[in-house]
Scaffold this active site. Structure first.
Site, PDB file in Angstrom:
ATOM      1  CG  ASP A   9      -2.016   0.982   1.180  1.00 60.14           C
ATOM      2  OD1 ASP A   9      -1.789   2.044   0.579  1.00 60.14           O
ATOM      3  OD2 ASP A   9      -3.101   0.692   1.705  1.00 60.14           O
ATOM      4  CB  ILE A  13      -0.277   3.970   8.768  1.00 61.23           C
ATOM      5  CG1 ILE A  13       0.627   2.844   9.268  1.00 61.23           C
ATOM      6  CG2 ILE A  13      -1.411   4.205   9.754  1.00 61.23           C
ATOM      7  CD1 ILE A  13       1.171   3.070  10.655  1.00 61.23           C
ATOM      8  CG  HIS A  14      -4.410   4.712   3.913  1.00 60.75           C
ATOM      9  ND1 HIS A  14      -5.443   4.853   3.040  1.00 60.75           N
ATOM     10  CD2 HIS A  14      -3.855   3.519   3.652  1.00 60.75           C
ATOM     11  CE1 HIS A  14      -5.496   3.794   2.272  1.00 60.75           C
ATOM     12  NE2 HIS A  14      -4.544   2.966   2.620  1.00 60.75           N
ATOM     13  N   GLY A  15      -6.569   5.301   6.361  1.00 58.34           N
ATOM     14  CA  GLY A  15      -7.900   4.918   6.811  1.00 58.34           C
ATOM     15  C   GLY A  15      -8.302   3.487   6.511  1.00 58.34           C
ATOM     16  CG  LEU A  18      -5.027   3.048  11.139  1.00 58.96           C
ATOM     17  CD1 LEU A  18      -4.815   4.499  11.490  1.00 58.96           C
ATOM     18  CD2 LEU A  18      -4.479   2.175  12.241  1.00 58.96           C
TER      19      LEU A  18
END
Lengths: 161, 279, 229
Positions: A9, A13-15, A18
């Site tokens: 990705d 770290i993103h929506g 998470l």
């Protein structure tokens, strides 16, 4: 349980990670294996700030992250590993990181790539890395979020977007 | 007394003139630029596309400021800088906008600063998207929706203002605060972002939503349970295992839409059988 | 269904569709707001409120994260409200018009996805055109290109709404007349499906530690309190 999800990705770290993947895989630890981010203090701080308390975050170069994932410490937790590109995933796999499946989430930054789904585009290097991974027995599929259908990457590459 | 009145009046008019002079000299231009940016930031996703995502929207919001800071080829170069691929949460984007304004302002004055604006934006988009998606889409909106729609089921039109206020007060406040803080602090906005602890607030809001939904489901079960008989109310308790059964089905990856339609068909055929048997 | 009702529905659909992604996002597009609004415009706010609350609760746990496009609940709310308010008198059991119309449009819920993707793909050319405009120093054109993007979203909303209303209308007039007695008897059992299912989706999404304990405990407490008092 060691690695519950290995994902490529480019947003790391993103929506989607998470909000969708962490709850559905009951992740206890997120590992970001990326040489660029490991060197930028700003990115490291921000990424760690985006994760709620109670989930461990390890951000480091591919070597560092691989060493952590192979250590007993890393093996004990349900871990989600994030790579920026298929080439990084291949390096980590060569370094002994044990994952049998690779999830392709977002791969869309560079110009001049072949688009195979709305959020995934490959260039020649990506395809070579994925071929090498597949030859080592890793199953590779495209899936943005858990509620979406999995697509085999070869089928997607042949049929396009 | 009329003398006193005119003295107050003249004092007041002098004060007003001084104020407007100060505003026009120091703040006016900046406020106007910030206002235009805030206004335009509302359309950030107006031309969302799979390739550039919010790139054109971001440039559109930055344009008033860039046109003030730069001219000629420098302006074109600045526009190109901000037409790159960009995608983050539409509310927390104002924070990045504010900080980018500050960095561009410094750059136009010849101060290159510690960090390149393009790199800065790239570092912020992911974490801002993660925090914003979690807080707004995962925490605040479900909470407001559970409250509003719960009220709505009881037939009260208060549902609409309650829903809109619960969501929009934090939403609009963070939008304005984000832009101002970003502009004031520049790249040091990272510290504010850490201090807000949005992911932890998300957790609390989510727990509250679960509790609210439990109240709602209890109310729905009680409303459906056959009334009148003393044992009738006990049947309503079946709502709880039903919810857990549905959770299990959803976790198995079955689409909620499909479950809903199947449930509807099940109920209709059940009722049809009852009618045919004459129960 | 009168021409005025259709026009109001089309206007609401476009405005709400813009608020959904392109403009403001002050949540005017949520079913719980847009459905009673259309209901009020058509003279029956409470029917709209019921439809809106049910659709809102069904998708209370759905997230528009990243590039993943969720089903268009906004247009579902508009379409079901329009159908419920304008359905011929006596065709639907009184008091349950909204619930039944929500179920009638649900099967077409995925239609919105297709139009939304189309709009987003049509917008792919805009950043490139904007780049060319910058080279020629035509900065006013950037604004026009941005507005074109919004027009695409508006059209997609309207198209979704038309598809949903058409599908729902066909079901309403093709299916419902044969099911009148069943629907009248099943009415009180149909509406609880949606809030219960929506809550289940939230619980299944995870993200809250010991969610089932919090949920179960509160449920039992509220239920018992309600029995006692």
């Amino acid at each position: 349980m060691a690695i519950v999800l290995a994902r490529v990705d480019n947003r790391l770290i993103h929506g989607q990670v998470l909000e969708a993947w962490v709850p559905s895989t009951r992740t206890e630890c997120i590992v970001v294996a990326n040489n660029r981010v490991a060197e930028e203090e700003l990115s490291r701080l921000l990424m760690a700030a985006a994760v709620p308390r109670g989930i461990r975050v390890v951000i480091g170069s591919i070597e560092y992250a691989s060493a952590f994932l192979c250590s007993p410490d890393g093996q004990a937790l349900r871990t989600l590993v994030l790579f920026d590109s298929p080439a990084d995933a291949l390096r980590a796999h060569d370094l002994g990181v044990p994952f049998a499946e690779l999830n392709l989430g977002n791969l869309q930054r560079l110009e001049g790539k072949k688009r195979v789904s709305c959020s995934v585009a490959f260039d020649q290097e990506d395809i070579q890395s994925l071929n090498a991974l597949e030859a080592q027995g890793v199953k590779i599929h495209i899936q943005c979020v858990p509620s979406e259908r999995q697509r085999n990457w070869r089928v997607a590459l042949a049929s396009g977007c | 007394m009329p003398g006193c009145g005119s003295a107050v009046l003249s004092c007041w008019s002098t004060f007003c003139a001084w104020c407007s002079d100060m505003m026009s000299r120091v703040r006016y231009n900046r406020l106007r630029v910030l206002g235009a940016t805030l206004w335009r930031s509302l359309t950030l996703q107006g031309s969302w596309s799979f390739d550039g995502m919010q790139s054109l929207g971001f440039l559109f919001a930055m344009l008033p400021a860039l046109r003030r800071y730069y001219q000629g080829p420098e302006l074109a170069a600045a526009c190109r800088r901000h037409l790159r691929h960009f995608n983050t949460h539409p509310v927390l984007a104002t924070l990045i906008l504010g900080a980018s304004l500050r960095l561009e302002e410094h750059r136009s004055q010849g101060d290159e600063g510690l960090i390149d604006v393009v790199k800065f934006k790239e570092a912020l988009v992911g974490p801002c998207a993660a925090m914003g998606d979690g807080f707004f889409w995962g925490g605040l909106r479900p909470l407001a929706a559970a409250l509003g729609a719960g009220l709505g089921l009881t037939g009260s039109l208060w549902a609409i203002p309650v829903f809109l206020l619960v969501y929009n007060l934090p939403h609009l406040w963070l939008r304005v605060l984000g832009l101002l803080q970003g502009y004031r602090r520049g790249y040091r906005i990272v510290e504010s972002l850490q201090h807000w602890h949005l992911p932890d607030w998300t957790q609390r809001l989510k727990r509250l939503t679960v509790v609210l939904l439990a109240v709602l489901c209890a109310w729905v079960s009680a409303a459906v349970a056959p009334a009148g008989r003393p044992t009738g109310a006990i049947w309503g308790l079946l709502g709880l295992p039903l919810v857990f059964l549905l959770v299990w089905l959803v976790r198995r990856g079955i689409s909620p839409l499909l479950i809903g339609l199947a449930g509807c068909l099940l109920i209709l055929s059940g009722v049809q059988i009852c009618l045919m048997q004459g129960w | 269904m009168t021409v005025a009702a259709l026009l109001w529905a089309a206007l609401t659909s476009i405005f709400a569709g813009l608020d959904r992604t392109a403009l403001c996002q002050v949540m005017l597009a949520r079913p719980i707001v847009v459905a009673p609004l259309l209901g009020w415009l058509l003279g029956m706010p409470l029917v709209g409120l019921q439809a809106g609350a049910l659709i809102e609760l069904l998708w209370v746990g759905r997230l528009p994260v990243g590039a993943a496009v969720p089903p268009d609940d906004t247009q579902l709310a508009v379409a079901s409200t329009l159908l419920a308010v304008t359905s011929p008198l006596g065709l639907l059991p009184a008091g349950f018009e909204a619930v039944i119309c929500v179920f009638l449009v649900l099967p077409f819920g995925r239609a919105g996805e297709a139009f939304d993707r189309l709009a987003r793909r049509a917008n792919n050319r805009l950043p490139q055109l904007a780049g060319e405009a910058i080279e020629q120093e035509q900065y006013a054109r950037v604004k026009w290109l941005h507005l074109q993007g919004m027009a695409a979203f508006a059209l997609a909303s309207l198209a979704t709404c038309i598809a949903l209303v058409t599908g729902g209308w066909l079901l309403l007039h093709g299916l419902v007349p044969h099911l009148r007695t069943v629907l009248a008897a099943a009415g009180p059992w149909l509406w609880p499906v949606l809030p219960v299912l929506g809550s289940a989706v939230v619980l299944a999404g995870g993200g809250v530690r010991h969610a089932w304990l919090w949920f179960g405990g509160t449920f039992l407490l509220v239920y018992v309190l309600r029995l006692v008092f």
